[in-house]
Design a protein around this motif. Structure first.
Motif, PDB file in Angstrom:
ATOM      1  N   SER A  12      39.986  17.454  14.602  1.00 16.32           N
ATOM      2  CA  SER A  12      38.674  17.622  15.218  1.00 16.32           C
ATOM      3  C   SER A  12      37.709  16.553  14.723  1.00 16.32           C
ATOM      4  O   SER A  12      37.514  16.395  13.514  1.00 16.32           O
ATOM      5  CB  SER A  12      38.128  19.020  14.897  1.00 16.32           C
ATOM      6  OG  SER A  12      36.774  19.119  15.261  1.00 16.32           O
ATOM      7  N   LEU A  13      37.078  15.863  15.663  1.00 23.25           N
ATOM      8  CA  LEU A  13      36.093  14.843  15.291  1.00 23.25           C
ATOM      9  C   LEU A  13      34.791  15.462  14.793  1.00 23.25           C
ATOM     10  O   LEU A  13      34.144  14.935  13.901  1.00 23.25           O
ATOM     11  CB  LEU A  13      35.812  13.937  16.488  1.00 23.25           C
ATOM     12  CG  LEU A  13      36.837  12.832  16.762  1.00 23.25           C
ATOM     13  CD1 LEU A  13      36.556  12.185  18.098  1.00 23.25           C
ATOM     14  CD2 LEU A  13      36.830  11.806  15.658  1.00 23.25           C
ATOM     15  N   SER A  14      34.401  16.583  15.374  1.00 25.93           N
ATOM     16  CA  SER A  14      33.122  17.194  15.009  1.00 25.93           C
ATOM     17  C   SER A  14      33.193  17.972  13.702  1.00 25.93           C
ATOM     18  O   SER A  14      32.161  18.382  13.175  1.00 25.93           O
ATOM     19  CB  SER A  14      32.649  18.130  16.134  1.00 25.93           C
ATOM     20  OG  SER A  14      33.565  19.195  16.315  1.00 25.93           O
ATOM     21  N   LYS A  15      34.401  18.195  13.177  1.00 24.60           N
ATOM     22  CA  LYS A  15      34.576  18.942  11.925  1.00 24.60           C
ATOM     23  C   LYS A  15      35.168  18.080  10.822  1.00 24.60           C
ATOM     24  O   LYS A  15      35.924  18.548   9.973  1.00 24.60           O
ATOM     25  CB  LYS A  15      35.488  20.154  12.166  1.00 24.60           C
ATOM     26  CG  LYS A  15      35.000  21.117  13.237  1.00 24.60           C
ATOM     27  CD  LYS A  15      33.699  21.787  12.844  1.00 24.60           C
ATOM     28  CE  LYS A  15      33.253  22.771  13.923  1.00 24.60           C
ATOM     29  NZ  LYS A  15      31.974  23.424  13.582  1.00 24.60           N
ATOM     30  N   GLY A  16      34.815  16.793  10.843  1.00 20.00           N
ATOM     31  CA  GLY A  16      35.246  15.903   9.768  1.00 20.00           C
ATOM     32  C   GLY A  16      36.727  15.636   9.749  1.00 20.00           C
ATOM     33  O   GLY A  16      37.337  15.545   8.666  1.00 20.00           O
TER      34      GLY A  16
END
Length: 328
Positions: free
Chosen positions: A84-88
């Motif tokens: 996930s890009l939005s969760k690091g």
């Protein structure tokens, strides 16, 4: 065997089609997760890191779409849904696994309660058709048509803001650490009461109306008349003959409801800030986090398929006519 073989072939094909659509759909959308990530971090990512990210997410231009599709299947078979890009860059499987118990717990329990209560009330109303108990049907039907977000806000305004009986958001108080203890479980139940009650109220009308209508239909069948002519008690006729046959269509709907439990109730989780799959899907959509969206869609789809399989097996076990008709 012919019945189960046909159903197995159907569900295998459906699962393949769902997974294939899940792969191609984000790639046909405008942009990609890497471009969305770079737009938020302009000048902070080196070209080498960009290329590494594209390889990591299977979006490198060196490989054809067919090769990317085969790579996607290889990752799926290893249980890897990407990062996930939005969760690091956290693994999507870890994010879903963290949110899944909250959704299953709150939506699952509420769905089971609404099914049991609604089916029981519908059975009684259908058996006592024309009685004063019929007033429950229009009331429950009206409540089921109320917009979910509106009812949720009313519940918060009345029971949280005015009466201060229940908290308005989150799954537990911040002073707690998630653990298997009575204090923590009690706090989770305390926080989940309002969301669960909202789900039960909005879904109760459908179960009541469906079971009541099926009971009225079944009561006109010849075997009900024969059972009554034999002198069987009204309770036995209602439960063992009428309700047993009337509940069959309800089981299919219940199985579908169980499948959609994994998807959660998006509006409910948004209103109550509940950390379930629905809220994670909403956050992923806002962040254009395609890997997380893709993983959640896949889990929801497969859960619905599994629920349908269970419904078919239960239906065939309870009604042998289903097996005989499809085996012809």
């Amino acid at each position: 065997m012919r019945f189960f073989l046909r159903r197995a072939i159907f569900y295998v094909f459906t699962a393949w089609a769902a997974i294939t659509i899940n792969f191609f759909l984000p790639r046909f959308m405008k942009g990609d997760p890497i471009s969305a990530y770079l737009a938020k971090n302009q000048g902070k990512v080196s070209p080498e890191a960009i290329e590494s990210l594209r390889i990591l997410f299977g979006l490198n231009t060196d490989r054809s779409l067919w090769q990317q599709y085969l790579d996607y299947w290889g990752l799926l078979l290893r249980g890897d849904l990407g990062r996930s890009l939005s969760k690091g860059l956290a693994p999507v499987t870890d994010i879903i696994a963290e949110a899944l118990p909250w959704t299953i717990g709150i939506v699952g329990i509420a769905t089971v309660i609404s099914f049991i209560v609604g089916t029981s009330i519908g059975t009684y109303i259908g058996w006592r058709r024309g009685s004063k108990a019929e007033f429950v049907v229009p009331v429950a039907t009206f409540l089921s048509t109320v917009p979910y977000f509106w009812l949720g806000l009313i519940m918060i305004a009345v029971f949280s803001t005015t009466l201060r009986w229940f908290p308005a958001s989150h799954a537990y108080d911040k002073i707690y650490i998630p653990e298997f203890s009575w204090d923590f479980i009690g706090n989770v139940i305390y926080h989940g009461t309002l969301p669960a009650l909202t789900i039960v109220i909005t879904s109760l009308g459908g179960w009541i109306l469906g079971m009541r209508n099926m009971m009225i239909t079944v009561l006109d069948e010849d075997y009900i008349t024969v059972a009554q002519a034999k002198g069987l008690s009204p309770r036995r006729v209602a439960v063992n003959y009428a309700a047993r046959n009337a509940v069959l269509p309800q089981l299919s709907s219940f199985a579908l409801s169980l499948g959609f439990i994994v998807g959660g109730t998006l509006i409910m989780e948004m209103i109550f800030s509940y950390p379930g799959v629905g809220l994670r899907l909403f956050e992923a959509t806002l962040a254009k986090d395609y890997p997380l969206m893709q993983g959640i869609f896949l889990v929801i789809t497969l859960s619905v398929l599994v629920a349908n399989i269970i419904a078919d097996i239960a239906y065939a076990a309870l009604d042998p006519r289903t097996r005989q008709e499809e085996a012809l």
